[in-house]
Design an enzyme around this catalytic site. Structure first.
Site, PDB file in Angstrom:
ATOM      1  N   THR A 196     -14.734   3.852  -0.863  1.00 37.43           N
ATOM      2  CA  THR A 196     -13.592   3.556  -1.744  1.00 37.43           C
ATOM      3  C   THR A 196     -14.012   2.448  -2.705  1.00 37.43           C
ATOM      4  O   THR A 196     -14.797   1.579  -2.343  1.00 37.43           O
ATOM      5  CB  THR A 196     -12.407   3.075  -0.883  1.00 37.43           C
ATOM      6  N   ARG A 224      -1.600  13.661   3.472  1.00 37.32           N
ATOM      7  CA  ARG A 224      -1.853  12.282   3.917  1.00 37.32           C
ATOM      8  C   ARG A 224      -2.111  11.370   2.706  1.00 37.32           C
ATOM      9  O   ARG A 224      -2.883  11.686   1.815  1.00 37.32           O
ATOM     10  CB  ARG A 224      -3.065  12.248   4.840  1.00 37.32           C
ATOM     11  N   VAL A 225      -1.453  10.220   2.708  1.00 35.22           N
ATOM     12  CA  VAL A 225      -1.690   9.220   1.672  1.00 35.22           C
ATOM     13  C   VAL A 225      -2.101   7.923   2.358  1.00 35.22           C
ATOM     14  O   VAL A 225      -1.461   7.488   3.316  1.00 35.22           O
ATOM     15  CB  VAL A 225      -0.418   8.986   0.821  1.00 35.22           C
ATOM     16  N   GLY A 226      -3.181   7.317   1.879  1.00 36.04           N
ATOM     17  CA  GLY A 226      -3.669   6.069   2.467  1.00 36.04           C
ATOM     18  C   GLY A 226      -3.073   4.856   1.786  1.00 36.04           C
ATOM     19  O   GLY A 226      -2.049   4.940   1.079  1.00 36.04           O
ATOM     20  N   ASP A 227      -3.710   3.721   1.984  1.00 35.53           N
ATOM     21  CA  ASP A 227      -3.202   2.463   1.418  1.00 35.53           C
ATOM     22  C   ASP A 227      -3.562   2.283  -0.050  1.00 35.53           C
ATOM     23  O   ASP A 227      -2.886   1.524  -0.759  1.00 35.53           O
ATOM     24  CB  ASP A 227      -3.770   1.275   2.209  1.00 35.53           C
ATOM     25  N   THR A 247     -10.040  -2.044   1.167  1.00 36.00           N
ATOM     26  CA  THR A 247     -10.681  -0.804   1.598  1.00 36.00           C
ATOM     27  C   THR A 247     -10.745  -0.808   3.117  1.00 36.00           C
ATOM     28  O   THR A 247     -10.946  -1.855   3.724  1.00 36.00           O
ATOM     29  CB  THR A 247     -12.093  -0.660   1.004  1.00 36.00           C
ATOM     30  N   GLY A 248     -10.537   0.349   3.705  1.00 38.81           N
ATOM     31  CA  GLY A 248     -10.594   0.392   5.165  1.00 38.81           C
ATOM     32  C   GLY A 248      -9.667   1.449   5.711  1.00 38.81           C
ATOM     33  O   GLY A 248      -9.282   2.379   5.003  1.00 38.81           O
ATOM     34  N   GLY A 250      -6.745   3.012   6.132  1.00 38.93           N
ATOM     35  CA  GLY A 250      -5.531   2.879   5.339  1.00 38.93           C
ATOM     36  C   GLY A 250      -4.237   2.784   6.115  1.00 38.93           C
ATOM     37  O   GLY A 250      -3.324   2.042   5.735  1.00 38.93           O
TER      38      GLY A 250
HETATM   39  N1  ASP Z   1      -8.447   2.867   2.481  1.00 39.81           N
HETATM   40  C1  ASP Z   1      -8.845   4.212   2.203  1.00 39.81           C
HETATM   41  C2  ASP Z   1      -7.838   5.153   2.804  1.00 39.81           C
HETATM   42  O1  ASP Z   1      -7.400   4.926   3.913  1.00 39.81           O
HETATM   43  C3  ASP Z   1     -10.203   4.555   2.709  1.00 39.81           C
HETATM   44  C4  ASP Z   1     -11.268   3.490   2.519  1.00 39.81           C
HETATM   45  O2  ASP Z   1     -10.997   2.468   1.940  1.00 39.81           O
HETATM   46  O3  ASP Z   1     -12.399   3.680   2.966  1.00 39.81           O
HETATM   47  O4  ASP Z   1      -7.524   6.134   2.185  1.00 39.81           O
END
Ligand code: ASP
Length: 330
Positions: A196, A224-227, A247-248, A250
């Protein structure tokens, strides 16, 4: 596990200094995860550093020429979205159904205007679409088919599914689908998302901005929707406090409200970007969420904080070579 990752968090502390009047600063990330030296080839290491440097140089040029923080954030992320090494735009991860569904958001710290898109499939640059939502629609967030339609009507560059496709990400999906759910080491060892991208900037006028763009997580379910497109979770900017891109994992970053929480600690408790980021990262880890953040304070003070083995990251400011790093111990 928690002890180990906390150590990585400590290692992630960099010496940060406030920005002087008329200066600017740009901080970026290209994802956090199990990025260890033993998992990287020397070629890939060089390639990633070159990509981060190019992104920093592109955004720096905007800021050095008097451009706004928003312009710099978008210009920086455009470069990373086109680079197949990152999980954003071209090179995005695949959903369980074998599609690329992209999320992005951007926020202007001066006005707290924001724009976000989730699950878009046909825009070459999701970050440009997020900015278009912010500037040319009455809304903050648009999703899926509607956002794709808005992109078309806004005249943004369209891209076919093949544009986003990379063999590496496709193979990653096949491994994900075939993974052995009874083998914890299979799940722990695999990193199905990292890459990301995000940027935070402060311009010569002292205005902040933040942006984030991603393909999400490999094998994510329909809808699905992340952060990353959630304002306050993956992205936040407020001139009274700071700009953040996360990032991480989500799901955890949404539950913690990471980006807004960091800005709130800076604003109400007077914490430094590093203190606030480390605190919120630790709380997110308590929930089970691994990942990282970049933070830029209203006075230009900045921080990286992550609880993973590594985070692709960098910083640029006037008068020195861009700083680029990958592993937790650098
Ligand atoms: N945060 C992102 C998500 O969960 C993925 C990522 O940052 O690696 O969609």
């Amino acid at each position: 596990m928690i002890r180990l990752t906390s150590a990585a968090l400590l290692l992630a502390a960099f010496i940060a200094s406030p920005v002087a009047a008329q200066d600017w600063r740009l901080v970026i990330h290209g994802g956090a995860g199990t990025i260890a030296r033993e998992n990287m080839t020397p070629e890939r290491d060089v390639e990633i550093r070159a990509a981060l440097t190019l992104a920093l140089e592109t955004g720096s040029e905007v800021l050095a020429n008097g451009g706004t923080a928003i312009e710099a954030v978008e210009a920086t992320i455009l470069v990373l979205e086109d680079d197949p090494n990152f999980n954003a735009g071209r090179g995005a991860v695949f959903t369980a159904a074998g599609r690329n569904e992209l999320d992005a958001s951007i926020m202007d710290g001066r006005t707290r205007d924001a724009g976000a898109v989730a699950g878009v499939t046909a825009t070459r640059h999701p970050i440009a679409l997020a900015r278009a939502v912010m500037e040319n629609s009455p809304h903050v967030m648009m999703a899926a088919g509607g956002a794709d339609q808005f992109s078309l009507e806004a005249g943004l560059e369209q891209a076919p599914p093949e544009w986003f496709y990379t063999q590496e990400r496709y193979d990653q999906l096949q491994r994900f689908l075939a993974r052995d759910l009874s083998d914890a080491s299979d799940l722990a060892g695999a990193d199905y998302k990292f890459g990301t991208v995000g940027a935070v900037a402060i311009d010569m006028e002292g205005n902040l901005a933040a942006g984030t763009s991603t393909g999400g997580t490999t094998g994510k379910l329909y809808g699905r929707v992340g952060d990353s497109p959630v304002i306050g979770a993956g992205t936040y900017a407020d001139n009274r406090a700071c700009a953040v891109s996360a990032t991480g994992a989500g799901e955890y970053y949404i539950r913690e409200g990471v980006a807004h929480e960091i800005c709130a600690r800076i604003r109400f408790l007077g914490e430094s970007p590093q203190q606030a980021a480390d605190f919120v990262q630790a709380e997110t880890l308590e929930l089970g969420g691994t990942g990282g953040v970049i933070v830029l304070g209203a006075d230009g003070d900045w921080a990286f904080s992550f609880n993973t083995a590594g985070m692709y990251r960098g910083m640029a400011e006037p008068g020195s070579e861009p700083l680029v790093a990958i592993y937790g111990d650098e």
